[in-house]
Design a protein around this motif. Structure first.
Motif, PDB file in Angstrom:
ATOM      1  N   PHE A 267       0.831  -1.428   0.012  1.00 41.84           N
ATOM      2  CA  PHE A 267      -0.002  -0.004  -0.175  1.00 41.84           C
ATOM      3  C   PHE A 267       1.000   1.334   0.137  1.00 41.84           C
ATOM      4  O   PHE A 267       0.586   2.131  -0.719  1.00 41.84           O
ATOM      5  N   HIS A 268       2.046   1.238   0.747  1.00 43.55           N
ATOM      6  CA  HIS A 268       2.814   2.373   0.932  1.00 43.55           C
ATOM      7  C   HIS A 268       3.503   2.691  -0.523  1.00 43.55           C
ATOM      8  O   HIS A 268       3.602   3.815  -0.908  1.00 43.55           O
ATOM      9  N   ALA A 269       3.885   1.784  -1.052  1.00 37.67           N
ATOM     10  CA  ALA A 269       4.567   1.960  -2.406  1.00 37.67           C
ATOM     11  C   ALA A 269       3.618   2.644  -3.236  1.00 37.67           C
ATOM     12  O   ALA A 269       3.990   3.141  -4.411  1.00 37.67           O
ATOM     13  N   LEU A 270       2.350   2.441  -3.308  1.00 43.83           N
ATOM     14  CA  LEU A 270       1.307   3.046  -3.944  1.00 43.83           C
ATOM     15  C   LEU A 270       0.699   4.323  -3.494  1.00 43.83           C
ATOM     16  O   LEU A 270      -0.113   4.937  -4.140  1.00 43.83           O
ATOM     17  N   GLY A 271       1.403   4.661  -2.371  1.00 41.40           N
ATOM     18  CA  GLY A 271       0.847   6.141  -1.757  1.00 41.40           C
ATOM     19  C   GLY A 271      -0.649   5.799  -1.496  1.00 41.40           C
ATOM     20  O   GLY A 271      -1.563   6.596  -1.443  1.00 41.40           O
ATOM     21  N   VAL A 272      -0.940   4.638  -0.805  1.00 39.06           N
ATOM     22  CA  VAL A 272      -2.271   4.416  -0.252  1.00 39.06           C
ATOM     23  C   VAL A 272      -2.190   4.058   1.193  1.00 39.06           C
ATOM     24  O   VAL A 272      -1.315   3.482   1.646  1.00 39.06           O
ATOM     25  N   ASP A 273      -2.915   5.083   2.044  1.00 44.89           N
ATOM     26  CA  ASP A 273      -2.846   4.958   3.369  1.00 44.89           C
ATOM     27  C   ASP A 273      -4.193   5.056   4.071  1.00 44.89           C
ATOM     28  O   ASP A 273      -4.909   5.810   3.736  1.00 44.89           O
ATOM     29  N   PHE A 274      -4.417   4.146   5.271  1.00 45.37           N
ATOM     30  CA  PHE A 274      -5.674   3.924   5.711  1.00 45.37           C
ATOM     31  C   PHE A 274      -5.693   4.857   7.118  1.00 45.37           C
ATOM     32  O   PHE A 274      -4.701   4.644   7.901  1.00 45.37           O
ATOM     33  N   SER A 457      10.287   5.874  -8.886  1.00 47.45           N
ATOM     34  CA  SER A 457       8.827   5.301  -8.233  1.00 47.45           C
ATOM     35  C   SER A 457       7.752   6.294  -8.371  1.00 47.45           C
ATOM     36  O   SER A 457       6.503   5.832  -8.583  1.00 47.45           O
ATOM     37  N   LYS A 458       7.874   7.708  -8.110  1.00 46.34           N
ATOM     38  CA  LYS A 458       6.877   8.408  -8.587  1.00 46.34           C
ATOM     39  C   LYS A 458       6.132   8.383  -9.958  1.00 46.34           C
ATOM     40  O   LYS A 458       5.048   8.432 -10.246  1.00 46.34           O
ATOM     41  N   VAL A 459       7.146   8.378 -10.942  1.00 46.67           N
ATOM     42  CA  VAL A 459       6.541   8.119 -12.254  1.00 46.67           C
ATOM     43  C   VAL A 459       5.988   6.980 -12.345  1.00 46.67           C
ATOM     44  O   VAL A 459       4.998   6.970 -12.981  1.00 46.67           O
ATOM     45  N   ALA A 460       6.398   5.745 -11.905  1.00 47.76           N
ATOM     46  CA  ALA A 460       5.570   4.427 -11.836  1.00 47.76           C
ATOM     47  C   ALA A 460       4.240   4.616 -11.269  1.00 47.76           C
ATOM     48  O   ALA A 460       3.296   4.090 -11.812  1.00 47.76           O
ATOM     49  N   GLU A 595      -0.684  20.505  -8.577  1.00 45.70           N
ATOM     50  CA  GLU A 595      -0.143  19.606  -7.475  1.00 45.70           C
ATOM     51  C   GLU A 595      -1.276  19.227  -6.416  1.00 45.70           C
ATOM     52  O   GLU A 595      -1.408  17.987  -6.183  1.00 45.70           O
ATOM     53  N   LEU A 596      -2.323  20.069  -6.261  1.00 48.69           N
ATOM     54  CA  LEU A 596      -3.364  19.779  -5.622  1.00 48.69           C
ATOM     55  C   LEU A 596      -4.211  18.601  -6.071  1.00 48.69           C
ATOM     56  O   LEU A 596      -4.675  17.545  -5.616  1.00 48.69           O
ATOM     57  N   ALA A 597      -4.555  18.947  -7.594  1.00 49.62           N
ATOM     58  CA  ALA A 597      -5.238  17.944  -8.178  1.00 49.62           C
ATOM     59  C   ALA A 597      -4.645  16.306  -8.346  1.00 49.62           C
ATOM     60  O   ALA A 597      -5.437  15.468  -8.021  1.00 49.62           O
ATOM     61  N   LEU A 598      -3.317  16.663  -8.650  1.00 52.78           N
ATOM     62  CA  LEU A 598      -2.728  14.980  -8.482  1.00 52.78           C
ATOM     63  C   LEU A 598      -2.736  14.608  -7.366  1.00 52.78           C
ATOM     64  O   LEU A 598      -3.000  13.365  -7.041  1.00 52.78           O
ATOM     65  N   ASP A 599      -2.631  15.251  -6.228  1.00 57.16           N
ATOM     66  CA  ASP A 599      -2.489  14.905  -4.745  1.00 57.16           C
ATOM     67  C   ASP A 599      -3.919  14.189  -4.693  1.00 57.16           C
ATOM     68  O   ASP A 599      -4.119  13.230  -3.989  1.00 57.16           O
ATOM     69  N   LEU A 600      -4.963  14.586  -4.876  1.00 58.78           N
ATOM     70  CA  LEU A 600      -6.168  14.443  -4.968  1.00 58.78           C
ATOM     71  C   LEU A 600      -6.431  12.998  -5.713  1.00 58.78           C
ATOM     72  O   LEU A 600      -7.393  12.278  -5.376  1.00 58.78           O
ATOM     73  N   LEU A 601      -5.657  12.713  -6.754  1.00 64.39           N
ATOM     74  CA  LEU A 601      -5.775  11.537  -7.348  1.00 64.39           C
ATOM     75  C   LEU A 601      -4.941  10.498  -6.909  1.00 64.39           C
ATOM     76  O   LEU A 601      -4.574   9.271  -7.229  1.00 64.39           O
ATOM     77  N   GLY A 602      -4.045  10.765  -5.762  1.00 65.96           N
ATOM     78  CA  GLY A 602      -3.135  10.157  -5.304  1.00 65.96           C
ATOM     79  C   GLY A 602      -1.658  10.221  -5.619  1.00 65.96           C
ATOM     80  O   GLY A 602      -0.942   9.130  -5.346  1.00 65.96           O
ATOM     81  N   ILE A 603      -1.390  10.929  -6.550  1.00 66.88           N
ATOM     82  CA  ILE A 603      -0.142  10.923  -7.244  1.00 66.88           C
ATOM     83  C   ILE A 603       0.772  12.047  -6.766  1.00 66.88           C
ATOM     84  O   ILE A 603       0.248  13.181  -6.685  1.00 66.88           O
ATOM     85  N   ALA A 604       1.871  11.617  -6.257  1.00 70.44           N
ATOM     86  CA  ALA A 604       3.093  12.825  -5.881  1.00 70.44           C
ATOM     87  C   ALA A 604       3.940  12.969  -6.952  1.00 70.44           C
ATOM     88  O   ALA A 604       4.180  12.303  -7.762  1.00 70.44           O
TER      89      ALA A 604
END
Ligand code: ARG
Length: 609
Positions: A267-274, A457-460, A595-604
């Protein structure tokens, strides 16, 4: 300050009202013909129908009234009565300055925030995540962020699958293949407790790795299909685990811990957190009282030794395809199986009890279940049971389903060998591709090896997530790594690349002591960029209402494209000071919104490439 679309919508509505035609029809939308206008209203056509007048006449009268509006540089009628609006440069400049000054880049918050739980990810004990969990994680994470950004109080919960029949299967499989563990488990069962003195012996459980569990589970599941005796034994074991028999429980704790570790890594590798890492097992003590409550409410029915809740509403049916291909009207939905004939709680039982737990822990207004569309019936049944029992109000529980991620052959994604791809392997594969792409583009050459890895990693992650989120969740999509990892086209890497371009421009500007100043819109590429930025709030509101992050993904792509065109058409640091200052402000606003919009998509985003 509201966006231009809303502000102009209000102006057109006022003009409709002044003409005595229904103002609710005066909807303003971005123009279909950006070469002719920025916005349009087609309301005169519907209004004409309603009041029995000529649409062009209404449009002309409305247009006359709008002509005095300083925010509009032209108001024209086209075709049978479309009203075309072009925004004045000064109004665009004002809007750009407002967006630039806003930490939320032009996005509003909800007037009445709600308490929302997003149930997503849905990983299971003993199994590493596979590509099937990818969509649940990506879409759920984005919905959680969008809801939170709009102002709701939001909890993301993994709802770990750790308490069902699979646990019984696994206990059976482990005990059959690991005599030392079987012996320990039996002994603990017999003594009924785990004491301090057992601590040393429990070490044998630590030899059980996730790989072992992953290898044991599929054959056990397969065997249970044909072997009735084995199936019944697994069911009994499930019931005994659920009654917390000491040995089974200790073994199960090992299952849970070893899986959780691997899951958190993926999950962390994907930028997913609960926010909550709760599981089915967490509601174990609520099940008994819940069953009693359902009984007291006369909702439980005995059914061949099992206990069920009927949720159909007077003889509902649904077409059902039989094995021979004929279609018949069959009763629907099935009842909720609450207690199996072995006395164990089922998938739906823990889901129902979880509603009670969530109600108690976080008095929700809404629970969003972001789970594969193939579980739609399950949720329909659970929700109906919850409404019947009064555990939630009608409409508070929503299943947000999604289609599958398919391979280039159009079938559910498989490895070359035909197996299900582990999520971790998919992430690594995508990272490898990202490295390759970066080299191809001569990117990331001036950074340290560590930073290069971080960029890759971010590109992936951007490639994986944007590939998914650009599609409406309900539709299935084809996963094409070559295409999704490209720095060109509608891809995550393309978006990151545009962000990095803005960042490096702003770094250069700072180095040259060039300062941002008021926006003065003039060039058409500037107009288009401001109009793109202006659409952020509408895109967010729509994504929120429809629970569809693809709407935000589309917006993000449009802003990146508008930025890219602006960059190509408008010199920035070379322009005369006031123009340079204006364009730096535009660049800053663009960066913040992207950056805000990408963050809302979960993308750093990386700082450079
Ligand atoms: N663990 C489940 C599965 O893999 C998904 C859980 C979804 N959430 C829920 N509340 N049932 O199928």
């Amino acid at each position: 300050m509201s966006d231009l679309k809303t502000a102009l919508g209000e102006a057109v509505a006022a003009a409709f009202a002044a003409e005595g035609v229904p103002a609710d029809l005066a909807r303003v939308t971005p123009s279909d013909r950006p070469d002719l206008a920025d916005f349009q209203s087609n309301g005169a056509l519907a209004a004409a129908k309603r009041v029995g007048k000529n649409p062009r006449e209404i449009a002309t009268a409305v247009a006359e009234r709008l002509k005095g509006d300083p925010r509009l540089s032209s108001v024209e009628i086209a075709g049978p009565g479309f009203i075309n609006l072009k925004v004045a440069d000064a109004a665009l400049s004002d809007r750009a300055n407002a967006v630039a000054a806003d930490p939320r880049a032009g996005a509003e918050t909800m007037a009445v925030p709600r308490r929302v739980i997003v149930d997503y990810g849905g990983p299971n004990v003993a199994k590493e995540m596979h590509v099937g969990h990818l969509r649940a994680s990506i879409i759920g994470e984005s919905l959680k962020r969008i809801y939170r950004f709009r102002g709701d109080e939001v909890i993301g919960d993994a709802h770990f699958g750790d308490w069902g029949f699979q646990m019984g299967l696994l206990i059976a499989a482990v005990c059959d293949t690991h005599p030392a563990i079987a012996e320990l488990v039996e002994d603990l069962n017999a003594r009924g407790e785990v004491t301090e003195a057992d601590k040393g012996r429990l070490a044998v459980l630590a030899t059980l790795g996730l790989d072992d569990l992953g290898a044991l589970y599929p054959p056990a599941a397969e065997r249970a299909k044909g072997d009735v005796e084995f199936r019944n034994r697994a069911r009994r074991l499930t019931a005994e685990l659920q009654s917390k028999k000491a040995g089974y429980y200790a073994l199960w704790e090992r299952f849970r811990d070893v899986t959780r570790e691997a899951l958190i890594r993926d999950f962390h590798a994907l930028g997913v957190d609960f926010d909550w890492w709760k599981g089915e097992s967490d509601v174990e003590d609520l099940i008994g009282p819940m069953v009693a409550d359902l009984d007291a409410k006369a909702l439980l029915v005995d059914d061949q030794g099992a206990r069920i809740v009927r949720v159909d509403r007077n003889g509902e049916t649904r077409p059902k395809k039989l094995a021979d291909g004929t279609v018949v009207e069959a009763p629907w939905p099935d009842p909720l199986l609450v207690v199996s004939s072995e006395g164990s709680a089922m998938y739906g039982t823990t889901d129902l009890a979880t509603i009670l737990d969530r109600r108690r822990a976080f008095d929700f207004d809404l629970v969003i279940y972001c789970v594969d569309q193939r579980q739609a019936d399950h949720f329909e049944i659970v929700f109906r049971a919850a409404y019947l029992a009064g555990y939630a109000d009608e409409g508070q529980l929503i299943h947000v389903g999604f289609g599958t991620m398919n391979g280039t052959d159009g079938k559910p994604f498989k490895t070359r060998a035909g197996g299900v791809l582990k999520l971790n392997d998919l992430i690594e594969m995508t990272r490898e591709k990202a490295r390759e792409r970066l080299h191809e583009q001569s990117l990331g050459e001036d950074v340290s090896a560590d930073e290069f890895e971080e960029i890759a990693s971010k590109v992936a992650v951007a490639a994986l997530k944007f590939a998914d989120l650009q599609n409406f969740r309900g539709t299935s999509y084809i996963f094409d790594l070559d295409r999704f990892s490209s720095f060109e086209g509608k891809t995550g890497p393309y978006l990151l690349y545009q962000v990095v371009r803005v960042k490096s421009l702003l770094r250069r500007a700072a180095g040259e002591a060039a300062r941002p100043g008021p926006v003065i819109v003039g060039e058409s590429a500037e107009r288009d960029l401001v109009l793109a930025l202006d659409a952020f709030d509408a895109a967010l509101a729509d994504a929120y209402d429809k629970k569809a992050p693809n709407i935000l993904a589309e917006h993000t792509y449009r802003v990146a494209q508008a930025w890219s065109k602006f960059w190509a058409a408008c010199p920035i640091l070379q322009a005369e000071p006031a123009v340079c200052a204006s364009r730096l402000t535009l660049a800053t606003a663009t960066l913040r919104q992207l950056e805000l919009a990408l963050d809302l998509l979960g993308i750093a985003t990386p700082d450079r490439m």
